[in-house]
Design a protein around this motif. Structure first.
Motif, PDB file in Angstrom:
ATOM      1  N   VAL A  74      12.801   6.531 -17.650  1.00  0.00           N
ATOM      2  CA  VAL A  74      12.325   5.361 -16.918  1.00  0.00           C
ATOM      3  C   VAL A  74      11.218   4.699 -17.721  1.00  0.00           C
ATOM      4  O   VAL A  74      10.241   5.340 -18.073  1.00  0.00           O
ATOM      5  N   GLY A  75      11.390   3.429 -17.997  1.00  0.00           N
ATOM      6  CA  GLY A  75      10.359   2.665 -18.692  1.00  0.00           C
ATOM      7  C   GLY A  75       9.334   2.197 -17.681  1.00  0.00           C
ATOM      8  O   GLY A  75       8.718   2.984 -16.978  1.00  0.00           O
ATOM      9  N   ALA A  76       9.194   0.934 -17.545  1.00  0.00           N
ATOM     10  CA  ALA A  76       8.206   0.363 -16.640  1.00  0.00           C
ATOM     11  C   ALA A  76       8.725   0.338 -15.207  1.00  0.00           C
ATOM     12  O   ALA A  76       9.900   0.113 -14.964  1.00  0.00           O
ATOM     13  N   ILE A  77       7.822   0.611 -14.275  1.00  0.00           N
ATOM     14  CA  ILE A  77       8.122   0.471 -12.850  1.00  0.00           C
ATOM     15  C   ILE A  77       7.052  -0.435 -12.271  1.00  0.00           C
ATOM     16  O   ILE A  77       5.866  -0.232 -12.489  1.00  0.00           O
ATOM     17  N   GLY A  78       7.469  -1.442 -11.550  1.00  0.00           N
ATOM     18  CA  GLY A  78       6.514  -2.341 -10.924  1.00  0.00           C
ATOM     19  C   GLY A  78       7.112  -2.888  -9.635  1.00  0.00           C
ATOM     20  O   GLY A  78       8.307  -2.769  -9.395  1.00  0.00           O
ATOM     21  N   THR A  79       6.281  -3.463  -8.805  1.00  0.00           N
ATOM     22  CA  THR A  79       6.765  -4.020  -7.548  1.00  0.00           C
ATOM     23  C   THR A  79       6.127  -5.376  -7.294  1.00  0.00           C
ATOM     24  O   THR A  79       4.993  -5.611  -7.677  1.00  0.00           O
ATOM     25  N   THR A  80       6.892  -6.225  -6.655  1.00  0.00           N
ATOM     26  CA  THR A  80       6.388  -7.524  -6.221  1.00  0.00           C
ATOM     27  C   THR A  80       7.042  -7.825  -4.886  1.00  0.00           C
ATOM     28  O   THR A  80       8.247  -8.031  -4.828  1.00  0.00           O
ATOM     29  N   LEU A  81       6.271  -7.774  -3.844  1.00  0.00           N
ATOM     30  CA  LEU A  81       6.789  -8.101  -2.520  1.00  0.00           C
ATOM     31  C   LEU A  81       6.232  -9.455  -2.104  1.00  0.00           C
ATOM     32  O   LEU A  81       5.036  -9.702  -2.223  1.00  0.00           O
ATOM     33  N   GLU A  82       7.101 -10.311  -1.641  1.00  0.00           N
ATOM     34  CA  GLU A  82       6.707 -11.641  -1.201  1.00  0.00           C
ATOM     35  C   GLU A  82       7.065 -11.812   0.268  1.00  0.00           C
ATOM     36  O   GLU A  82       8.051 -11.249   0.750  1.00  0.00           O
ATOM     37  N   LYS A  83       6.288 -12.595   0.964  1.00  0.00           N
ATOM     38  CA  LYS A  83       6.525 -12.867   2.378  1.00  0.00           C
ATOM     39  C   LYS A  83       7.864 -13.591   2.560  1.00  0.00           C
ATOM     40  O   LYS A  83       8.160 -14.545   1.853  1.00  0.00           O
ATOM     41  N   VAL A  84       8.662 -13.126   3.509  1.00  0.00           N
ATOM     42  CA  VAL A  84       9.934 -13.760   3.836  1.00  0.00           C
ATOM     43  C   VAL A  84       9.674 -14.809   4.910  1.00  0.00           C
ATOM     44  O   VAL A  84       9.144 -14.495   5.978  1.00  0.00           O
ATOM     45  N   GLU A  85      10.027 -16.029   4.620  1.00  0.00           N
ATOM     46  CA  GLU A  85       9.854 -17.106   5.595  1.00  0.00           C
ATOM     47  C   GLU A  85      11.019 -17.091   6.578  1.00  0.00           C
ATOM     48  O   GLU A  85      12.171 -16.959   6.179  1.00  0.00           O
ATOM     49  N   ASN A  86      10.719 -17.204   7.847  1.00  0.00           N
ATOM     50  CA  ASN A  86      11.716 -17.278   8.921  1.00  0.00           C
ATOM     51  C   ASN A  86      12.714 -16.112   8.933  1.00  0.00           C
ATOM     52  O   ASN A  86      13.921 -16.318   8.893  1.00  0.00           O
ATOM     53  N   PRO A  87      12.225 -14.862   8.989  1.00  0.00           N
ATOM     54  CA  PRO A  87      13.164 -13.729   9.060  1.00  0.00           C
ATOM     55  C   PRO A  87      13.882 -13.716  10.409  1.00  0.00           C
ATOM     56  O   PRO A  87      13.375 -14.218  11.415  1.00  0.00           O
ATOM     57  N   LYS A  88      15.074 -13.134  10.412  1.00  0.00           N
ATOM     58  CA  LYS A  88      15.852 -13.008  11.648  1.00  0.00           C
ATOM     59  C   LYS A  88      15.373 -11.776  12.417  1.00  0.00           C
ATOM     60  O   LYS A  88      14.865 -10.826  11.826  1.00  0.00           O
ATOM     61  N   SER A  89      15.568 -11.773  13.715  1.00  0.00           N
ATOM     62  CA  SER A  89      15.174 -10.601  14.507  1.00  0.00           C
ATOM     63  C   SER A  89      15.975  -9.376  14.085  1.00  0.00           C
ATOM     64  O   SER A  89      15.491  -8.256  14.155  1.00  0.00           O
ATOM     65  N   SER A  90      17.195  -9.588  13.606  1.00  0.00           N
ATOM     66  CA  SER A  90      18.007  -8.459  13.141  1.00  0.00           C
ATOM     67  C   SER A  90      17.402  -7.822  11.886  1.00  0.00           C
ATOM     68  O   SER A  90      17.609  -6.638  11.632  1.00  0.00           O
ATOM     69  N   GLU A 115       0.799  -1.226   0.000  1.00  0.00           N
ATOM     70  CA  GLU A 115       0.000   0.000   0.000  1.00  0.00           C
ATOM     71  C   GLU A 115       0.836   1.283   0.000  1.00  0.00           C
ATOM     72  O   GLU A 115       0.378   2.310  -0.481  1.00  0.00           O
ATOM     73  N   GLY A 116       2.054   1.254   0.509  1.00  0.00           N
ATOM     74  CA  GLY A 116       2.895   2.450   0.485  1.00  0.00           C
ATOM     75  C   GLY A 116       3.498   2.743  -0.876  1.00  0.00           C
ATOM     76  O   GLY A 116       3.987   3.831  -1.139  1.00  0.00           O
ATOM     77  N   LEU A 117       3.458   1.757  -1.765  1.00  0.00           N
ATOM     78  CA  LEU A 117       4.025   1.924  -3.101  1.00  0.00           C
ATOM     79  C   LEU A 117       2.948   2.469  -4.032  1.00  0.00           C
ATOM     80  O   LEU A 117       2.495   1.814  -4.956  1.00  0.00           O
ATOM     81  N   THR A 118       2.571   3.704  -3.768  1.00  0.00           N
ATOM     82  CA  THR A 118       1.486   4.342  -4.514  1.00  0.00           C
ATOM     83  C   THR A 118       1.955   4.821  -5.878  1.00  0.00           C
ATOM     84  O   THR A 118       3.159   4.928  -6.142  1.00  0.00           O
ATOM     85  N   MET A 119       1.005   5.126  -6.725  1.00  0.00           N
ATOM     86  CA  MET A 119       1.344   5.690  -8.032  1.00  0.00           C
ATOM     87  C   MET A 119       2.088   7.013  -7.865  1.00  0.00           C
ATOM     88  O   MET A 119       2.974   7.329  -8.643  1.00  0.00           O
ATOM     89  N   GLU A 120       1.721   7.775  -6.835  1.00  0.00           N
ATOM     90  CA  GLU A 120       2.407   9.044  -6.574  1.00  0.00           C
ATOM     91  C   GLU A 120       3.888   8.807  -6.266  1.00  0.00           C
ATOM     92  O   GLU A 120       4.754   9.500  -6.780  1.00  0.00           O
TER      93      GLU A 120
END
Length: 98
Positions: A51-67, A30-35
């Motif tokens: 700049v040609g195309a801009i797109g985003t794909t965020l995927e869930k990280v399995e077992n992230p570290k506390s750091s 949601e923070g990656l708005t068109m604006e």
């Protein structure tokens, strides 16, 4: 004159509250708005890049570290403190007195 073409790689990470998978994925994007994407395009354009195309794909990280959480929170806080410096560059007015 020559043209160079390639890709700008930006790795992104954010923290979202645990919820149903689709809700978390929507929240992550949601923070990656068109604006915001338009601002990135304009910043790069002003630096001399088309700049040609801009797109985003965020995927869930399995077992992230506390750091990982600490690093993301720290970077977000630092960026929020410094963002006005970036935006103020665009709103500076220079006068030349002759």
């Amino acid at each position: 004159m020559e043209i160079y073409s390639g890709k700008l790689k930006i790795e992104l990470a954010t923290i979202v509250e645990s919820s149903e998978e689709n809700n978390m994925k929507n929240k992550a994007h949601e923070g990656l708005t068109m604006e915001l994407l338009k601002e990135l395009r304009l910043l790069l354009g002003a630096a001399g890049y088309m700049v040609g195309a801009i797109g985003t794909t965020l995927e869930k990280v399995e077992n992230p570290k506390s750091s990982d959480y600490s690093m993301i929170k720290s970077e977000v806080e630092k960026s929020k403190k410094e963002i006005n410096r970036v935006y103020n560059k665009a709103s500076r007015i220079s006068f030349r007195i002759e």
